[in-house]
Design a protein around this motif. Structure first.
Motif, PDB file in Angstrom:
ATOM      1  N   THR A 247       4.239   1.542 -55.882  1.00  0.00           N
ATOM      2  CA  THR A 247       4.852   0.366 -56.516  1.00  0.00           C
ATOM      3  C   THR A 247       5.441  -0.589 -55.488  1.00  0.00           C
ATOM      4  N   ASN A 248       5.847  -0.088 -54.336  1.00  0.00           N
ATOM      5  CA  ASN A 248       6.558  -0.926 -53.381  1.00  0.00           C
ATOM      6  C   ASN A 248       5.679  -1.961 -52.696  1.00  0.00           C
ATOM      7  N   ALA A 249       4.355  -1.812 -52.787  1.00  0.00           N
ATOM      8  CA  ALA A 249       3.467  -2.826 -52.224  1.00  0.00           C
ATOM      9  C   ALA A 249       3.420  -4.078 -53.094  1.00  0.00           C
ATOM     10  N   ASN A 250       3.823  -3.962 -54.354  1.00  0.00           N
ATOM     11  CA  ASN A 250       3.653  -5.070 -55.295  1.00  0.00           C
ATOM     12  C   ASN A 250       4.465  -6.302 -54.920  1.00  0.00           C
ATOM     13  N   GLN A 251       5.698  -6.089 -54.457  1.00  0.00           N
ATOM     14  CA  GLN A 251       6.568  -7.232 -54.175  1.00  0.00           C
ATOM     15  C   GLN A 251       5.969  -8.132 -53.110  1.00  0.00           C
ATOM     16  N   TRP A 252       5.386  -7.530 -52.077  1.00  0.00           N
ATOM     17  CA  TRP A 252       4.878  -8.322 -50.959  1.00  0.00           C
ATOM     18  C   TRP A 252       3.586  -9.039 -51.352  1.00  0.00           C
ATOM     19  N   ALA A 253       2.768  -8.398 -52.184  1.00  0.00           N
ATOM     20  CA  ALA A 253       1.566  -9.061 -52.687  1.00  0.00           C
ATOM     21  C   ALA A 253       1.947 -10.242 -53.578  1.00  0.00           C
ATOM     22  N   CYS A 254       2.951 -10.053 -54.434  1.00  0.00           N
ATOM     23  CA  CYS A 254       3.383 -11.132 -55.326  1.00  0.00           C
ATOM     24  C   CYS A 254       3.989 -12.294 -54.544  1.00  0.00           C
ATOM     25  N   LEU A 255       4.781 -12.001 -53.523  1.00  0.00           N
ATOM     26  CA  LEU A 255       5.386 -13.068 -52.732  1.00  0.00           C
ATOM     27  C   LEU A 255       4.336 -13.842 -51.942  1.00  0.00           C
ATOM     28  N   ALA A 256       3.359 -13.132 -51.363  1.00  0.00           N
ATOM     29  CA  ALA A 256       2.283 -13.820 -50.644  1.00  0.00           C
ATOM     30  C   ALA A 256       1.499 -14.712 -51.603  1.00  0.00           C
ATOM     31  N   ALA A 257       1.214 -14.194 -52.794  1.00  0.00           N
ATOM     32  CA  ALA A 257       0.459 -14.971 -53.777  1.00  0.00           C
ATOM     33  C   ALA A 257       1.269 -16.172 -54.273  1.00  0.00           C
ATOM     34  N   LEU A 258       2.565 -15.987 -54.459  1.00  0.00           N
ATOM     35  CA  LEU A 258       3.424 -17.086 -54.904  1.00  0.00           C
ATOM     36  C   LEU A 258       3.420 -18.226 -53.891  1.00  0.00           C
ATOM     37  N   LEU A 259       3.543 -17.885 -52.625  1.00  0.00           N
ATOM     38  CA  LEU A 259       3.510 -18.898 -51.574  1.00  0.00           C
ATOM     39  C   LEU A 259       2.126 -19.537 -51.452  1.00  0.00           C
ATOM     40  N   ALA A 260       1.070 -18.723 -51.594  1.00  0.00           N
ATOM     41  CA  ALA A 260      -0.284 -19.258 -51.519  1.00  0.00           C
ATOM     42  C   ALA A 260      -0.530 -20.245 -52.652  1.00  0.00           C
ATOM     43  N   ARG A 261      -0.040 -19.924 -53.845  1.00  0.00           N
ATOM     44  CA  ARG A 261      -0.180 -20.837 -54.982  1.00  0.00           C
ATOM     45  C   ARG A 261       0.597 -22.138 -54.718  1.00  0.00           C
ATOM     46  N   HIS A 262       1.764 -22.022 -54.134  1.00  0.00           N
ATOM     47  CA  HIS A 262       2.627 -23.182 -53.911  1.00  0.00           C
ATOM     48  C   HIS A 262       2.087 -24.099 -52.817  1.00  0.00           C
ATOM     49  N   THR A 263       1.544 -23.496 -51.745  1.00  0.00           N
ATOM     50  CA  THR A 263       1.098 -24.294 -50.599  1.00  0.00           C
ATOM     51  C   THR A 263      -0.380 -24.645 -50.640  1.00  0.00           C
ATOM     52  N   GLY A 264      -1.157 -23.890 -51.413  1.00  0.00           N
ATOM     53  CA  GLY A 264      -2.599 -24.095 -51.417  1.00  0.00           C
ATOM     54  C   GLY A 264      -3.296 -23.479 -50.226  1.00  0.00           C
ATOM     55  N   SER A 265      -2.569 -22.766 -49.376  1.00  0.00           N
ATOM     56  CA  SER A 265      -3.125 -22.123 -48.188  1.00  0.00           C
ATOM     57  C   SER A 265      -3.077 -20.606 -48.333  1.00  0.00           C
ATOM     58  N   ALA A 266      -3.920 -19.941 -47.582  1.00  0.00           N
ATOM     59  CA  ALA A 266      -3.826 -18.488 -47.509  1.00  0.00           C
ATOM     60  C   ALA A 266      -2.511 -18.107 -46.839  1.00  0.00           C
ATOM     61  N   VAL A 267      -1.904 -17.014 -47.327  1.00  0.00           N
ATOM     62  CA  VAL A 267      -0.603 -16.578 -46.820  1.00  0.00           C
ATOM     63  C   VAL A 267      -0.646 -15.083 -46.569  1.00  0.00           C
TER      64      VAL A 267
END
Length: 782
Positions: A247-267
């Motif tokens: 379960t602990n991997a989920n937070q980092w995947a969600c945060l990377a995806a949140l930033l990628a959605r916000h910036t339009g860039s890979a994160v």
């Protein structure tokens, strides 16, 4: 010394389908060519993410000034909880795990905001520039206080058989006591890491170091407000996980995806080791208190046991973890009357999570401590107490306190076999004689058993899928929902397909686990990876084999029972052709060469209202004998020798299984001896790296380590080729080391006083126990 059945030491050069085949990525691992998330080629304009962490363990956020964070050159985005378009809570089962803290903090190291920048260094530097004002409160850190204050993350659950109070009152002897076991850091070689890449259809491709790709997919989708079909999670391999990436991997995947959605860039987000320690969950520390009734022969007559898991700030997986501790509070022993309660205590630390054994080790250690106390009180050899209390097929002593009947009675003969092969009795006498002549260096010896239930205790997780493609050149591509974290799962499942289709293992390619190939998968956990995914892959291979059989029979004009698959060839009556030739021929005749497979574990159920059922499909058994030497003036010690016998049923791969036994034992030894997590009074984790947190080194391995897989012991349940799980059970073999340390310390008082030895048995605790036994031995008994 490893003991492997010679006939199974198969080579990969021939038509290998079973046996001691090497790990599919072994050469890549040792050469450094294996790719992990941080090794993937960087997409264009990749940004690097890093979290900003709380500096208090408990309090209310009064203000959060991020202007200096945003002003640092190279920073592309800074996001808080207000920037989350979808769900803000990523609790895997129950709510309580905010993706980004909102208003309050519950542990020191909780993520408050996240930064994306041009480099990893800039992102880390920026994350430390925030100015945050708190209304701080004293953290709640003590699990015993938590029980008294009823401070729980989930309700207490209890299991009961018989009239425990009456049994205790009627017992000739009773003991009361308490016991603490510490947590454990997963200490995977590859830290937490994820990379999110926006897709042109509005979706998100996430590369994550996770044991549970489907859960990562679901939570990313919920955080972004997307349907699951627009999120794909891919995992080729992890550099270790041990439950810490369930379960602990989920937070980092969600945060990377949140930033990628916000910036339009890979994160990409990759945690440094210190922050990985601080922000991710550990094995649950446990506290137990008990009252046990027994007779002069050491037979347990009644047990009242409380188990309290220190869950940290949120539920995470604690409900199931404490359940499993309760399920294993008997280990291999029949409890005629028992009342077992499991508390889920909330504290202001990081939320503790899955770790190899998932609560089982803590439950087993609690009962093994009780057995040791009984042995001291009766003056009996602890092994004799253990053997007298084993489950047996006779006298109604074959059903657990939660109502599951044992259908294999392996532990008693397995222990007898190990007792003989390790020469336990003679060595024990020799050790007692040596200790009598050695005032400082004392040796100890102990033999402890393991009975470990195999299945997810959450019923719906006991399912798996697979996807299999056969190409016209005879090569095969295999995909399934299991993840590879170094344990050899890909190799084992590929062996299953090779065996079912009777082809060379080299012709099978196992591709990265992806949620767009096999959906709705369960985590690779609970020692069920091979059981579940192997059966799903066998189902898919069986479908293709059946199609090819029907086609070949029709094409060559023979009966179906004249079609034989063997060593890469197919015989159809008088005709013989290679598997590749049959695949090409089937394709030309429009026979589908792709299939999905599915499996769900039968027979399992558990009713929490009655606390009765069959939560496990079967049990895996094992036992270990360990010998130690202790310097009673310093508390330092060494493990001299360990002999292990582990029941893995009809092994899918003896080489991999022996490796799992060795690794699990050493990891368990670390938990019970040197690995100590220390939190300060302010809730700050003090042990944040290998300089202060001591995992076993190669020099800590016993000089003599004998491992035997119990021969001629096929699983009576219909598991994959009658094998048994091997991932988690060996960890608990290390209880023999802790018990051997107790035995050595007890010699200071002529074995008449029970050493007070909580786990981990660090040199400091060993020295304190030595002093306590010396003091007790000097004082006259009342």
């Amino acid at each position: 010394m490893r003991k492997l059945p010679e006939e199974r030491e198969a080579s990969t050069s021939g038509p290998a389908t079973a046996g001691a085949v090497k790990h599919d990525s072994a050469a890549l691992h040792v050469s450094g060519k294996a790719r992990y998330v941080d090794d993937l080629p960087a997409p264009a304009n990749l940004l690097y993410a890093y979290p900003g962490l709380s500096t208090v363990a408990r309090g209310r956020i009064l203000s959060m000034d991020l202007s200096a964070v945003r002003a640092l050159p190279g920073v592309a985005a800074v996001l808080t909880c207000d920037d989350i378009p979808g769900h803000r809570d990523i609790g895997p089962v129950f709510p309580g795990d905010p993706l980004l803290a909102e208003g309050e903090v519950s542990f020191l190291g909780q993520v408050l905001f996240v930064v994306a920048a041009s480099t990893q260094q800039v992102a880390r530097q920026a994350a430390r520039l925030a100015s945050i004002e708190y209304e701080e409160q004293p953290p709640a850190l003590d699990v015993v206080d938590g029980i008294g204050e009823q401070r729980f993350v989930r309700p207490t659950h209890s299991q009961q058989r018989g009239d425990t109070r009456a049994a205790l009152e009627a017992a000739p002897h009773t003991l009361r006591g308490e016991f603490h076991s510490g947590g454990q850091e997963q200490m995977y070689l590859e830290g937490q890491a994820a990379m999110a890449v926006p897709q042109d259809d509005g979706g998100m491709l996430v590369y994550s170091s996770t044991q549970h790709p489907s859960e990562g997919q679901k939570l990313v989708a919920e955080v972004l407000g997307l349907p699951l079909s627009l999120v794909t999670c891919e995992v080729r391999r992890m550099g270790g996980a041990f439950g810490g990436k369930e379960t602990n991997a989920n937070q980092w995947a969600c945060l990377a995806a949140l930033l990628a959605r916000h910036t339009g860039s890979a994160v990409k987000l990759r945690l440094a080791r210190a922050e990985d320690f601080i922000t991710t969950g550990k094995r649950h520390p446990f506290y137990s208190r008990y009252e046990v009734g027994f007779d002069s022969d050491g037979m347990i007559l009644g047990l009242d046991l409380e188990l309290a898991g220190n869950c940290g700030m949120s539920p995470d997986l604690s409900d199931a973890i404490v359940d499993r501790a309760m399920f294993h509070a008997d280990n291999a022993y029949f409890l005629p009357a028992a009342h077992i309660r499991g508390h889920r205590v909330q504290t202001n630390t990081v939320s503790h999570t899955a770790f190899r054994g998932f609560g089982g080790p803590q439950g087993m250690l609690a009962i093994e401590n009780i057995v040791e106390q009984i042995a001291t009180a009766t003056g009996l050899d602890p092994l004799d107490v253990r053997k007298r209390n084993f489950y047996t097929a006779e006298g109604g002593r074959d059903t657990t306190h939660y109502g599951q009947q044992l259908n294999q009675h392996i532990v008693a003969p397995l222990v007898e076999r190990l007792e003989r092969s390790a020469d336990y009795r003679a060595r024990r006498e020799a050790i007692r004689e040596a200790n009598a002549a050695s005032p400082v260096l004392k040796r100890g010896l102990a033999l402890t058993p393991v009975k470990f239930g195999i299945s997810f205790t959450v019923q719906h997780l006991n399912q798996a899928g697979a996807l299999l493609h056969v190409y016209t050149d005879g090569s095969i591509q295999l995909n399934h929902g299991g993840t590879e974290m170094g344990q050899g799962l890909y190799t084992k499942v590929a062996q299953v397909v090779a065996r079912e289709l009777q082809v060379d293992l080299a012709s099978i390619t196992c591709t990265a686990t992806r949620t767009d190939k096999v959906p709705n998968t369960s985590p690779t956990a609970a020692s069920s990876g091979s059981d579940l995914n192997g059966m799903a892959a066998k189902d898919a291979a069986g479908k293709i084999r059946r199609r090819l059989t029907v086609f070949a029979a029709e094409h060559f004009g023979v009966a179906e029972d004249e079609i034989h698959f063997s060593a890469g060839y197919i015989r159809a009556g008088e005709h013989k052709l290679s598997f590749a030739e049959l695949a090409q021929l089937a394709y030309m005749h429009r026979v589908p060469l792709s299939a999905t497979g599915y499996y769900r574990t039968p027979k399992i159920h558990y009713d929490r209202t009655t606390a009765q059922g069959r939560p496990f499909f079967y049990y895996a058994y094992g036992a270990a004998v360990s010998e130690v030497v202790v310097d009673t003036l310093t508390g330092e010690y060494r493990v001299l020798r360990t002999d292990i016998c582990q029941d893995v049923g009809d092994s899918l791969n003896p080489a991999i299984d022996v490796g799992q036994v060795e690794g699990g034992f050493i990891q368990g030894m670390g938990w019970l001896t040197t690995e100590e997590l220390v939190w300060g009074e302010d809730g700050r984790l003090q042990t944040t790296g290998p300089a202060g947190y001591k995992i076993p080194a190669i020099s800590d391995t016993p000089e003599i380590l004998n491992v035997e897989l119990l021969p001629d012991s096929p699983n009576t349940e219909a598991t994959i080729f009658h094998s048994k799980a091997v991932g988690e059970p060996p960890l608990m073999l290390a209880i023999s080391v802790w018990a051997a340390l107790r035995d050595a310390i007890a010699s200071l008082g002529e074995y008449r006083h029970s050493p007070p030895l909580d786990a981990p048995a660090t040199p400091e605790r060993v020295l304190a126990a030595c002093q306590a036994v010396r003091t007790a031995h000097r004082e006259p008994r009342p």
